[in-house]
Design a protein around this motif. Structure first.
Motif, PDB file in Angstrom:
ATOM      1  N   GLN A   1      -1.582   0.553  -4.965  1.00  0.00           N
ATOM      2  CA  GLN A   1      -0.676  -0.486  -4.511  1.00  0.00           C
ATOM      3  C   GLN A   1       0.474  -0.645  -5.499  1.00  0.00           C
ATOM      4  N   SER A   2       1.589  -1.203  -5.010  1.00  0.00           N
ATOM      5  CA  SER A   2       2.771  -1.323  -5.857  1.00  0.00           C
ATOM      6  C   SER A   2       3.468  -2.652  -5.602  1.00  0.00           C
ATOM      7  N   SER A   3       4.054  -3.222  -6.663  1.00  0.00           N
ATOM      8  CA  SER A   3       4.820  -4.468  -6.562  1.00  0.00           C
ATOM      9  C   SER A   3       6.154  -4.304  -7.287  1.00  0.00           C
ATOM     10  N   PHE A   4       7.251  -4.382  -6.540  1.00  0.00           N
ATOM     11  CA  PHE A   4       8.606  -4.353  -7.099  1.00  0.00           C
ATOM     12  C   PHE A   4       8.770  -3.215  -8.124  1.00  0.00           C
ATOM     13  N   GLU A   5       8.475  -2.010  -7.653  1.00  0.00           N
ATOM     14  CA  GLU A   5       8.491  -0.824  -8.501  1.00  0.00           C
ATOM     15  C   GLU A   5       9.465   0.200  -7.932  1.00  0.00           C
ATOM     16  N   LYS A   6      10.002   1.051  -8.801  1.00  0.00           N
ATOM     17  CA  LYS A   6      10.975   2.064  -8.382  1.00  0.00           C
ATOM     18  C   LYS A   6      10.291   3.421  -8.220  1.00  0.00           C
ATOM     19  N   PHE A   7      10.686   4.133  -7.132  1.00  0.00           N
ATOM     20  CA  PHE A   7      10.146   5.467  -6.882  1.00  0.00           C
ATOM     21  C   PHE A   7      11.268   6.417  -6.463  1.00  0.00           C
TER      22      PHE A   7
ATOM     23  N   LYS B   1       7.924   9.869  -4.118  1.00  0.00           N
ATOM     24  CA  LYS B   1       7.261  10.659  -5.149  1.00  0.00           C
ATOM     25  C   LYS B   1       6.853   9.734  -6.298  1.00  0.00           C
ATOM     26  N   LEU B   2       5.553   9.762  -6.632  1.00  0.00           N
ATOM     27  CA  LEU B   2       5.048   8.961  -7.734  1.00  0.00           C
ATOM     28  C   LEU B   2       5.374   9.636  -9.065  1.00  0.00           C
ATOM     29  N   LYS B   3       5.255   8.898 -10.142  1.00  0.00           N
ATOM     30  CA  LYS B   3       5.581   9.445 -11.466  1.00  0.00           C
ATOM     31  C   LYS B   3       4.704  10.637 -11.820  1.00  0.00           C
ATOM     32  N   SER B   4       3.501  10.675 -11.254  1.00  0.00           N
ATOM     33  CA  SER B   4       2.587  11.791 -11.502  1.00  0.00           C
ATOM     34  C   SER B   4       3.020  13.051 -10.774  1.00  0.00           C
ATOM     35  N   GLY B   5       3.998  12.899  -9.847  1.00  0.00           N
ATOM     36  CA  GLY B   5       4.431  14.020  -9.024  1.00  0.00           C
ATOM     37  C   GLY B   5       3.782  14.031  -7.662  1.00  0.00           C
ATOM     38  N   GLN B   6       2.763  13.184  -7.473  1.00  0.00           N
ATOM     39  CA  GLN B   6       2.074  13.100  -6.188  1.00  0.00           C
ATOM     40  C   GLN B   6       2.982  12.498  -5.122  1.00  0.00           C
ATOM     41  N   ILE B   7       2.862  13.007  -3.903  1.00  0.00           N
ATOM     42  CA  ILE B   7       3.621  12.488  -2.773  1.00  0.00           C
ATOM     43  C   ILE B   7       2.834  11.363  -2.109  1.00  0.00           C
ATOM     44  N   GLY B   8       3.536  10.289  -1.744  1.00  0.00           N
ATOM     45  CA  GLY B   8       2.899   9.184  -1.052  1.00  0.00           C
ATOM     46  C   GLY B   8       3.786   8.669   0.064  1.00  0.00           C
TER      47      GLY B   8
ATOM     48  N   ASN C   1       0.819  -1.215   0.000  1.00  0.00           N
ATOM     49  CA  ASN C   1       0.000   0.000   0.000  1.00  0.00           C
ATOM     50  C   ASN C   1       0.856   1.271   0.000  1.00  0.00           C
ATOM     51  N   ILE C   2       0.463   2.216  -0.835  1.00  0.00           N
ATOM     52  CA  ILE C   2       1.023   3.575  -0.810  1.00  0.00           C
ATOM     53  C   ILE C   2      -0.096   4.489  -0.339  1.00  0.00           C
ATOM     54  N   ARG C   3       0.157   5.217   0.747  1.00  0.00           N
ATOM     55  CA  ARG C   3      -0.903   6.022   1.378  1.00  0.00           C
ATOM     56  C   ARG C   3      -0.681   7.515   1.182  1.00  0.00           C
ATOM     57  N   GLU C   4      -1.781   8.234   1.325  1.00  0.00           N
ATOM     58  CA  GLU C   4      -1.754   9.686   1.152  1.00  0.00           C
ATOM     59  C   GLU C   4      -1.042  10.373   2.310  1.00  0.00           C
ATOM     60  N   LYS C   5      -1.146   9.767   3.511  1.00  0.00           N
ATOM     61  CA  LYS C   5      -0.511  10.294   4.710  1.00  0.00           C
ATOM     62  C   LYS C   5       0.258   9.172   5.408  1.00  0.00           C
ATOM     63  N   PRO C   6       1.286   9.508   6.209  1.00  0.00           N
ATOM     64  CA  PRO C   6       2.062   8.477   6.905  1.00  0.00           C
ATOM     65  C   PRO C   6       1.336   7.929   8.122  1.00  0.00           C
ATOM     66  N   SER C   7       0.268   7.186   7.866  1.00  0.00           N
ATOM     67  CA  SER C   7      -0.558   6.632   8.941  1.00  0.00           C
ATOM     68  C   SER C   7      -1.404   5.511   8.360  1.00  0.00           C
TER      69      SER C   7
END
Length: 244
Positions: free
Chosen positions: A170-176, A202-209, A156-162
């Motif tokens: 969600q992500s599987s064996f991906e680079k960020f 930082k996601l490819k879209s520029g969004q922080i996760g 899981n990649i979340r919007e906030k650290p909680s």
């Protein structure tokens, strides 16, 4: 109008499009998969060495481990000084009675495999062949100061650290991208909340996760280098990279 011919051409076009979609999907999947690419198979002697070492680590056999070590092993605690630890010193400092963490670190490196590379360092502790194996295998695929790899499936990649933070995806064996260098990172880069160590990415879209650091390459703090010395593969280094 030749209907059979037209029908054949239409089916052929559909099949070609389907093939292209399947190929694109495979290439996208393969791009992520290739981030962790164990090249041990490229050398049968090394593959046997790695397999035997894996059995030794699983059994936590300190005496047997000595057979896999070079006469001198570079380590990052600077406990032995130049030119590295002797076999006995290395076992003493890393694999004593409270050595669970070191066995775990070594097993993690073996789990993610090795890359075969050419050693360009002319100031080696002891002479060895130029071709070496370095693990974890993904090291040559990322900039560890600015990138991490997710080491799991459907993480899981979340919007906030909680744990209450909304799951972005969600992500599987991906680079960020991330500000991973411990010297230059921001306060928000690494936070412990809800008993979890959160890493800001930082996601490819520029969004922080935010993602659990324990499920990424950020938590793998050891590197291992294995080189051929006098015709036999030996561990020449087991250390924390700079900045850790």
């Amino acid at each position: 109008m030749n209907l059979p011919l037209l029908l054949y051409e239409t089916l052929a076009t559909i099949q070609m499009k389907n093939f292209i979609f399947i190929l694109i999907g495979f290439l996208c999947l393969n791009t992520n998969a290739q981030l962790i690419n164990d090249e041990s198979y490229l050398d049968l002697e090394f593959l046997k060495f790695k397999t035997d070492l894996l059995h030794c680590v699983i059994q936590k056999d300190k005496e047997k481990l000595k057979n896999f070590l070079a006469d001198r092993v570079f380590e990052s605690k600077d406990t032995c000084g130049y030119p590295g630890c002797t076999k006995d010193e290395f076992i003493k400092y890393y694999f004593d009675e409270s050595s669970e963490e070191s066995w775990k670190d070594m097993l993690t490196v073996l789990r993610f495999g090795f890359s075969r590379i050419e050693d360009e360092n002319s100031n080696n502790i002891i002479p060895h062949d130029k071709i070496i194996f370095q693990g974890p295998s993904y090291l040559k695929k990322i900039d560890t100061d600015n990138e991490i790899i997710v080491l799991g499936e459907n993480v899981n990649i979340r919007e906030k650290p909680s744990l209450k933070g909304t799951i972005i995806r969600q992500s599987s064996f991906e680079k960020f991208s991330c500000d991973c260098n411990i010297i230059t990172m921001k306060k928000s880069t690494y936070q412990t909340i809800d008993g979890i160590n959160w890493l800001e990415i930082k996601l490819k879209s520029g969004q922080i996760g935010y993602i659990s650091a324990d499920l990424t390459s950020y938590s793998v703090i050891k590197e291992m280098t294995i080189a051929k010395i006098n015709g036999k593969w030996k561990i020449i280094s087991f250390f924390n990279p700079p900045g850790c």
